[in-house]
Design an enzyme around this catalytic site. Sequence first.
Site, PDB file in Angstrom:
ATOM      1  N   LYS A 168       1.025  -1.432  -0.224  1.00 54.42           N
ATOM      2  CA  LYS A 168       0.171   0.068  -0.075  1.00 54.42           C
ATOM      3  C   LYS A 168       0.751   1.128   0.198  1.00 54.42           C
ATOM      4  CE  LYS A 168      -3.466   1.890   2.506  1.00 54.42           C
ATOM      5  NZ  LYS A 168      -4.948   1.035   3.922  1.00 54.42           N
ATOM      6  N   SER A 171      -9.404   1.261   3.330  1.00 52.32           N
ATOM      7  CA  SER A 171      -9.059   2.044   2.228  1.00 52.32           C
ATOM      8  C   SER A 171      -7.855   1.348   1.258  1.00 52.32           C
ATOM      9  CB  SER A 171      -8.206   2.809   3.069  1.00 52.32           C
ATOM     10  OG  SER A 171      -7.260   2.456   3.869  1.00 52.32           O
ATOM     11  N   SER A 188     -10.080  -2.172   7.081  1.00 46.93           N
ATOM     12  CA  SER A 188      -9.054  -0.715   6.046  1.00 46.93           C
ATOM     13  C   SER A 188      -8.443  -1.983   5.258  1.00 46.93           C
ATOM     14  CB  SER A 188      -8.430   0.106   5.398  1.00 46.93           C
ATOM     15  OG  SER A 188      -8.660   1.367   6.541  1.00 46.93           O
TER      16      SER A 188
END
Length: 556
Positions: free
Chosen positions: A95, A176, A200
């Site tokens: 990420k 996310s 997330s």
Amino acid sequence: MITNAPKTCLRMPRCHGIEIEECSIPQLQDYLSKAAFTSKELVQCYLRRIELVNPYVKAVIETNPDALDIADKLDKERKNGHIRTLLHGIPFIVKDNIATKDKMQTTAGCAALAGTIVPGDARIITLLREAGAVLLGKANLSEFASMRASYYAEGYSSRGGQNRNPYNLAHHPGGSSSGSASSLASNMCAFSIGTETDGSIMFPADRNAVIGLKPTVGLTSTMGVIPESPSMDTIGPFGRSVEDATIVLDIIHERRATIDTHIDRLVSISVQNSCPGLYTSWLSKKDALKGARFGIPWKRVWERASKNATKGLEYDSLMELIEKIEKAGALVIKVNFPSAEEIVSPGGWDWEFGDGKTGSRLSEFQVVRTEFYRNLRSYLSGLEENKIHLLEDVVAYNVQHTAKEGGVPRTHPAWPTGQDNFDKCLESKDWPEDMYLKALEYIRRKSRDEGIDAALRLEGDNLDGLLVPLQADGGVACSVAAKAGYPMITVPVGINNIGVPFGIGIIQTAFNEHLLVRYGSAIEDLVGRQMVPRFLNLEADNHPYVGTPPEKALLL
């Protein structure tokens, strides 16, 4: 509307003539050990896959220009008889809020941070590099880990564009850590890494039919991660199987006696439930369910799922799975979070809900926005070549470049409300310390002692886990685990009536990841393999929103 994609353009490239689509880490490692292909050839195959699929899914912000060289060096080590771990030569994606000291950026998807230089690799990256994993690229995400707005396009960032769900591209992949999950589901890598504050890792894993394993806060290091709320932030793996995710967890976990940040001084987490041996030693088959005991939190969790008319197929499928779990020899009983009415919103996920109402000064959001403002300032102070020093600078940049960044409401289709959550975070900078500490103590107590730990207790002993829906309940159970800082795993179960996957989650108390591995893998074995992405609605160009739309917001 669901339309089929032309399959020829999305076919997974063979690696040296071998079909590697959906291959597990052990399978890839076996091919590498037999010299069926090299790590460099494997990296080339995944890079080609990214070229083919990423224009549609937009899961990867950028690829690592050094990936082939890294793989080549690892191939030479293998040739000389040195294999570091099961991850030796295995490509992964991370990420974009996790720092990498290389030729790639670390920006949380935000253009304002482009060009900044991080002081070093995040601790998690160091561990994975030392294990021999090959960093393939940076994953797209909901910009600033979904922190900037209350109503927005999930999976969108100004650097990466609109990340989409590979099962149905008209829908979002969850956030996310959207790109981490959707890149893995799309076979762009062998495993991936995400971060979670609240949901997330869990939601993207659930919506992409991959395994998401969220560790206890403090089990994995968040050093070098763009922070959101250190009292809740954690890093965890996405895998095609519980085994894959667990192999990664064995590399990245670093247990500490207590969480070494000031924000947990109020409530220390016990580590008496230590994991004997490697987490992979706890992998099991469905026969491990015989004699297991699970709770299903009913009030405001399964109760809401049972009444959610749009999630009827999911609820029915999950109930059928619970029946199968019982037939496999497990005891499943209804339990409750004693604090459910105080911290679980009847309307679904709502991090401003606390003390029985939305907008409470005792809510999770009170803690998150205070910690975000303070800790972002600390993170930014460590960057080089940086003109962004405070959250105020990010806000100003987004306003100045609002056509691209949506700093002003109704100027960008991905952010109809602009950056209203950032504005709320700015309000917290002048709050008295005791306001923040009171909210932190409250959510910890209500989610731990009066929440998960209470629901797990049965006749003087603890249950083996709490089984929860991930989407049918509106995400509320996942939020309780997030407030507590407790671990959770999600296992794919099926595909809903709009073509998006869903699964079941297991929650445990602090540092009981080994039980999540044991029973997550057992349920995975019981459920069986799920179907691969179909790439429905390949030409979708919509913005899939999440949150509650404001009454007067004009969507572009």
